[in-house]
Design a protein around this motif. Structure first.
Motif, PDB file in Angstrom:
ATOM      1  N   PHE A   1     -22.419  21.557   1.196  1.00  0.00           N
ATOM      2  CA  PHE A   1     -24.048  20.796   1.195  1.00  0.00           C
ATOM      3  C   PHE A   1     -24.514  20.780   2.576  1.00  0.00           C
ATOM      4  O   PHE A   1     -23.685  20.619   3.825  1.00  0.00           O
ATOM      5  CB  PHE A   1     -23.512  19.448   0.704  1.00  0.00           C
ATOM      6  CG  PHE A   1     -24.785  18.434   0.919  1.00  0.00           C
ATOM      7  CD1 PHE A   1     -25.884  18.740   0.261  1.00  0.00           C
ATOM      8  CD2 PHE A   1     -24.814  17.226   1.738  1.00  0.00           C
ATOM      9  CE1 PHE A   1     -27.184  17.719   0.611  1.00  0.00           C
ATOM     10  CE2 PHE A   1     -25.818  16.512   1.931  1.00  0.00           C
ATOM     11  CZ  PHE A   1     -27.123  16.781   1.518  1.00  0.00           C
ATOM     12  N   LEU A   2     -25.843  20.967   2.856  1.00  0.00           N
ATOM     13  CA  LEU A   2     -26.438  20.972   4.011  1.00  0.00           C
ATOM     14  C   LEU A   2     -27.739  19.787   3.805  1.00  0.00           C
ATOM     15  O   LEU A   2     -28.492  19.967   3.126  1.00  0.00           O
ATOM     16  CB  LEU A   2     -27.241  22.155   4.385  1.00  0.00           C
ATOM     17  CG  LEU A   2     -27.854  22.576   5.758  1.00  0.00           C
ATOM     18  CD1 LEU A   2     -27.006  22.143   6.923  1.00  0.00           C
ATOM     19  CD2 LEU A   2     -28.668  23.553   5.799  1.00  0.00           C
ATOM     20  N   PRO A   3     -27.631  18.692   4.569  1.00  0.00           N
ATOM     21  CA  PRO A   3     -28.485  17.819   4.418  1.00  0.00           C
ATOM     22  C   PRO A   3     -29.830  18.209   5.047  1.00  0.00           C
ATOM     23  O   PRO A   3     -30.115  18.653   6.043  1.00  0.00           O
ATOM     24  CB  PRO A   3     -28.058  16.525   5.244  1.00  0.00           C
ATOM     25  CG  PRO A   3     -27.233  17.353   6.242  1.00  0.00           C
ATOM     26  CD  PRO A   3     -26.554  18.408   5.440  1.00  0.00           C
TER      27      PRO A   3
ATOM     28  N   GLY B   1     -30.973  10.890  -1.183  1.00  0.00           N
ATOM     29  CA  GLY B   1     -30.095  11.579  -2.192  1.00  0.00           C
ATOM     30  C   GLY B   1     -28.849  12.313  -1.301  1.00  0.00           C
ATOM     31  O   GLY B   1     -28.011  12.896  -2.068  1.00  0.00           O
ATOM     32  N   TRP B   2     -28.988  12.252  -0.110  1.00  0.00           N
ATOM     33  CA  TRP B   2     -27.749  12.880   0.604  1.00  0.00           C
ATOM     34  C   TRP B   2     -26.607  12.539   0.347  1.00  0.00           C
ATOM     35  O   TRP B   2     -25.475  13.306  -0.067  1.00  0.00           O
ATOM     36  CB  TRP B   2     -28.110  12.705   2.157  1.00  0.00           C
ATOM     37  CG  TRP B   2     -29.158  13.289   2.981  1.00  0.00           C
ATOM     38  CD1 TRP B   2     -29.991  14.099   2.362  1.00  0.00           C
ATOM     39  CD2 TRP B   2     -29.328  13.510   4.207  1.00  0.00           C
ATOM     40  NE1 TRP B   2     -30.967  14.638   3.199  1.00  0.00           N
ATOM     41  CE2 TRP B   2     -30.453  14.300   4.118  1.00  0.00           C
ATOM     42  CE3 TRP B   2     -28.736  12.888   5.314  1.00  0.00           C
ATOM     43  CZ2 TRP B   2     -30.882  14.778   5.656  1.00  0.00           C
ATOM     44  CZ3 TRP B   2     -29.310  13.378   6.707  1.00  0.00           C
ATOM     45  CH2 TRP B   2     -30.383  14.048   6.440  1.00  0.00           C
ATOM     46  N   ASP B   3     -26.085  11.244   0.143  1.00  0.00           N
ATOM     47  CA  ASP B   3     -24.735  10.714   0.102  1.00  0.00           C
ATOM     48  C   ASP B   3     -24.230  11.170  -1.232  1.00  0.00           C
ATOM     49  O   ASP B   3     -23.109  11.698  -1.401  1.00  0.00           O
ATOM     50  CB  ASP B   3     -24.601   9.322  -0.039  1.00  0.00           C
ATOM     51  CG  ASP B   3     -24.734   8.762   1.333  1.00  0.00           C
ATOM     52  OD1 ASP B   3     -24.587   9.649   2.376  1.00  0.00           O
ATOM     53  OD2 ASP B   3     -25.075   7.344   1.686  1.00  0.00           O
ATOM     54  N   GLU B   4     -25.023  11.111  -2.351  1.00  0.00           N
ATOM     55  CA  GLU B   4     -24.807  11.653  -3.806  1.00  0.00           C
ATOM     56  C   GLU B   4     -24.472  13.047  -3.713  1.00  0.00           C
ATOM     57  O   GLU B   4     -23.434  13.765  -4.260  1.00  0.00           O
ATOM     58  CB  GLU B   4     -25.776  11.272  -4.898  1.00  0.00           C
ATOM     59  CG  GLU B   4     -25.355  11.657  -6.047  1.00  0.00           C
ATOM     60  CD  GLU B   4     -26.516  11.711  -7.284  1.00  0.00           C
ATOM     61  OE1 GLU B   4     -26.228  12.180  -8.321  1.00  0.00           O
ATOM     62  OE2 GLU B   4     -27.278  10.756  -6.810  1.00  0.00           O
ATOM     63  N   ALA B   5     -25.283  13.830  -3.034  1.00  0.00           N
ATOM     64  CA  ALA B   5     -25.362  15.261  -3.112  1.00  0.00           C
ATOM     65  C   ALA B   5     -23.970  15.863  -2.011  1.00  0.00           C
ATOM     66  O   ALA B   5     -23.379  16.650  -2.725  1.00  0.00           O
ATOM     67  CB  ALA B   5     -26.626  15.886  -2.337  1.00  0.00           C
TER      68      ALA B   5
ATOM     69  N   ASP C   1     -22.716  29.519  -2.296  1.00  0.00           N
ATOM     70  CA  ASP C   1     -21.749  28.720  -1.699  1.00  0.00           C
ATOM     71  C   ASP C   1     -22.083  27.656  -1.376  1.00  0.00           C
ATOM     72  O   ASP C   1     -21.212  26.731  -0.939  1.00  0.00           O
ATOM     73  CB  ASP C   1     -21.617  29.769  -0.268  1.00  0.00           C
ATOM     74  CG  ASP C   1     -21.029  31.163  -0.365  1.00  0.00           C
ATOM     75  OD1 ASP C   1     -20.262  31.201  -1.040  1.00  0.00           O
ATOM     76  OD2 ASP C   1     -21.635  32.151   0.019  1.00  0.00           O
ATOM     77  N   GLY C   2     -23.604  27.238  -1.344  1.00  0.00           N
ATOM     78  CA  GLY C   2     -23.874  25.996  -1.086  1.00  0.00           C
ATOM     79  C   GLY C   2     -25.515  25.535  -1.188  1.00  0.00           C
ATOM     80  O   GLY C   2     -26.191  26.594  -1.668  1.00  0.00           O
TER      81      GLY C   2
ATOM     82  N   GLY D   1     -24.206  32.745  -0.773  1.00  0.00           N
ATOM     83  CA  GLY D   1     -25.483  32.459   0.033  1.00  0.00           C
ATOM     84  C   GLY D   1     -25.637  30.837  -0.175  1.00  0.00           C
ATOM     85  O   GLY D   1     -25.120  30.286  -1.198  1.00  0.00           O
ATOM     86  N   PHE D   2     -26.815  30.496   0.386  1.00  0.00           N
ATOM     87  CA  PHE D   2     -27.304  29.177   0.079  1.00  0.00           C
ATOM     88  C   PHE D   2     -28.448  29.047  -0.082  1.00  0.00           C
ATOM     89  O   PHE D   2     -29.406  29.854  -0.011  1.00  0.00           O
ATOM     90  CB  PHE D   2     -27.181  28.312   1.382  1.00  0.00           C
ATOM     91  CG  PHE D   2     -25.885  28.021   2.003  1.00  0.00           C
ATOM     92  CD1 PHE D   2     -25.524  26.619   1.968  1.00  0.00           C
ATOM     93  CD2 PHE D   2     -24.955  28.915   2.280  1.00  0.00           C
ATOM     94  CE1 PHE D   2     -24.165  26.171   2.328  1.00  0.00           C
ATOM     95  CE2 PHE D   2     -23.724  28.506   2.579  1.00  0.00           C
ATOM     96  CZ  PHE D   2     -23.229  27.126   2.840  1.00  0.00           C
ATOM     97  N   ASP D   3     -28.979  27.996  -1.122  1.00  0.00           N
ATOM     98  CA  ASP D   3     -30.228  27.673  -1.382  1.00  0.00           C
ATOM     99  C   ASP D   3     -30.712  26.706  -0.568  1.00  0.00           C
ATOM    100  O   ASP D   3     -30.280  25.659  -0.777  1.00  0.00           O
ATOM    101  CB  ASP D   3     -30.437  27.334  -3.134  1.00  0.00           C
ATOM    102  CG  ASP D   3     -31.917  27.399  -3.465  1.00  0.00           C
ATOM    103  OD1 ASP D   3     -32.754  26.805  -2.751  1.00  0.00           O
ATOM    104  OD2 ASP D   3     -32.208  27.709  -4.661  1.00  0.00           O
ATOM    105  N   LEU D   4     -31.651  26.808   0.155  1.00  0.00           N
ATOM    106  CA  LEU D   4     -32.077  25.974   1.423  1.00  0.00           C
ATOM    107  C   LEU D   4     -33.164  24.861   1.069  1.00  0.00           C
ATOM    108  O   LEU D   4     -33.733  24.352   2.043  1.00  0.00           O
ATOM    109  CB  LEU D   4     -32.278  26.411   2.652  1.00  0.00           C
ATOM    110  CG  LEU D   4     -30.826  27.047   3.252  1.00  0.00           C
ATOM    111  CD1 LEU D   4     -31.281  27.648   4.815  1.00  0.00           C
ATOM    112  CD2 LEU D   4     -29.841  26.202   3.289  1.00  0.00           C
ATOM    113  N   HIS D   5     -33.558  25.014  -0.248  1.00  0.00           N
ATOM    114  CA  HIS D   5     -34.900  24.102  -0.471  1.00  0.00           C
ATOM    115  C   HIS D   5     -34.703  23.720  -2.069  1.00  0.00           C
ATOM    116  O   HIS D   5     -35.173  24.545  -2.870  1.00  0.00           O
ATOM    117  CB  HIS D   5     -36.084  24.934  -0.363  1.00  0.00           C
ATOM    118  CG  HIS D   5     -37.432  24.235  -0.333  1.00  0.00           C
ATOM    119  ND1 HIS D   5     -38.569  24.626   0.064  1.00  0.00           N
ATOM    120  CD2 HIS D   5     -37.431  23.127  -0.840  1.00  0.00           C
ATOM    121  CE1 HIS D   5     -39.546  24.021   0.027  1.00  0.00           C
ATOM    122  NE2 HIS D   5     -38.991  22.917  -0.783  1.00  0.00           N
TER     123      HIS D   5
END
Length: 282
Positions: free
Chosen positions: A65-67, A50-54, A38-39, A9-13
Motif C-alpha cells: 500500500f502506498l498512501p 481511508g489510509w488506515d483501512e487500506a 504488487d500494490g 506493478g502498482f495502480d497509483l490512482h
C-alpha cells in the motif's frame, strides 16, 4: 522513467467510498491481490480517511500500500487534479487546506441539490446519507441514476450535471502551484493527474508543465485510460525535457467509472523510489 502496462506493478490512482468511489479500501486491496498487482495507492479526493483501512487490508491481502491523495486544484481557468504520494497526514497546513476543500465540496453539492430538486426527485438528506463523510457531484449523479433520470454516472455528468448546464456550480480549488508546494512541504511527491484527458479542451502545455516543475512537481500521469494518445506525445517530450517522471494508473472508482483496476500501471522500481523519498512510505 516511464510507466508501462505489465504484469504485477502498482495502480497509483484509486478511489474508495471515502470520496467518490463505490468500493471500500479493503475491497480495493482484495481486488488488487486477485488481479496480480504488487500494490496500489489509495488517492481519495482531499482526504486521508481511508489510509488506515487500506494499509491493514493490503497487509492482509498480501499486497503493498502506498498512501496518496488527489487534491482539487486549478491552473488559471483550467481544472487540474494533483496526486500527492506519501505526505505527512499530520501536516497542519496541508490538513487545513484539505478540510477547506472538503467543506467547500459539501456546500457546493448542497447548492446543486437545491437547484436539481426544482426539476428532479433529488433529496439532499438521502444524498448525504448515501455519500457518508464525503459528498460531491458524483453522489448527485448517483441520486439521478437511482431515480431513473440517467443511465449511469457518466451519462449524468454529460447531460444533467454538465458544466454547461443550469444545475452546475463551480468547485473551489487550490492553485496547482500552491498545491505542489504544499505537498512538497509536507514531505510528499506531487504528480499531475491525467493532464491530457479527453474531457479537456486542450492538454497541459509544456509551459504549464514547466511552471509546475519549477514549483516542485515530481511527475506526470501520462499512462491513464482517459488521456488522449495524440496529446500525450508532446507531453511525454516535455516531461523528458523537464526531468519529470511518468506514472501510470487507472483512476479506479469501482462502479463509478468504466476504468478498471490495474489497466494502467507503474513499475515497482519507480514505486520504490517514491517510498525512499516521502515522509509516509506506507
Amino acid at each position: 522513467m516511464v510507466a508501462a502496462q505489465m504484469q504485477g506493478g502498482f495502480d497509483l490512482h484509486t478511489h474508495s467510498v471515502r470520496s467518490d468511489g463505490t468500493t471500500t479500501p479493503s475491497a480495493i486491496a482484495q481486488e488488487a491481490a486477485a488481479i496480480g498487482l504488487d500494490g496500489f495507492a489509495l488517492t481519495d479526493h482531499d482526504t486521508v480517511a481511508g489510509w488506515d483501512e487500506a494499509r491493514i487490508a493490503a497487509a492482509s491481502a498480501g499486497v503493498e500500500f502506498l498512501p496518496g491523495i488527489e487534491l482539487t486544484t486549478h491552473t488559471g481557468v483550467r481544472s487540474a487534479h494533483l496526486l500527492a504520494y506519501g505526505p505527512d497526514p499530520l501536516d497542519l497546513e496541508l490538513g487545513a487546506k484539505m478540510a477547506l476543500l472538503r467543506d467547500s465540496r459539501v456546500s457546493r453539492a448542497r447548492a446543486m441539490a437545491d437547484l436539481l430538486a426544482v426539476d428532479f426527485e433529488v433529496d439532499w438528506d438521502a444524498v448525504l446519507l448515501a455519500a457518508g463523510r464525503s459528498v460531491g457531484r458524483p453522489h448527485l449523479a448517483d441520486a439521478l441514476v437511482a431515480a431513473g433520470f440517467a443511465a449511469d454516472r457518466s451519462a449524468a455528468f454529460e447531460t444533467i450535471l454538465s458544466p454547461r448546464g443550469p444545475y452546475y456550480m463551480p468547485i473551489y480549488a487550490l492553485e496547482t502551484v500552491e498545491a505542489v508546494k504544499l505537498v512538497r512541504a509536507a514531505g510528499g511527491l506531487p504528480v499531475l493527474a491525467h493532464p491530457a484527458a479527453h474531457r479537456m479542451r486542450a492538454p497541459f502545455s509544456a509551459a504549464e508543465l514547466g511552471e509546475l516543475a519549477s514549483a516542485g512537481l515530481w511527475g506526470v500521469e501520462l499512462e491513464h485510460p482517459e488521456n488522449r494518445a495524440d496529446w500525450v506525445v508532446s507531453l511525454r517530450a516535455a516531461a523528458v525535457d523537464l526531468g519529470l517522471v511518468v506514472t501510470g494508473a487507472s483512476d479506479y472508482h469501482g462502479a463509478g467509472k468504466p476504468n478498471r483496476l490495474g489497466e494502467q500501471r507503474t513499475g515497482t522500481e519507480l514505486v520504490a523510489e517514491i517510498r525512499d523519498r516521502v515522509a509516509t512510505p506506507r
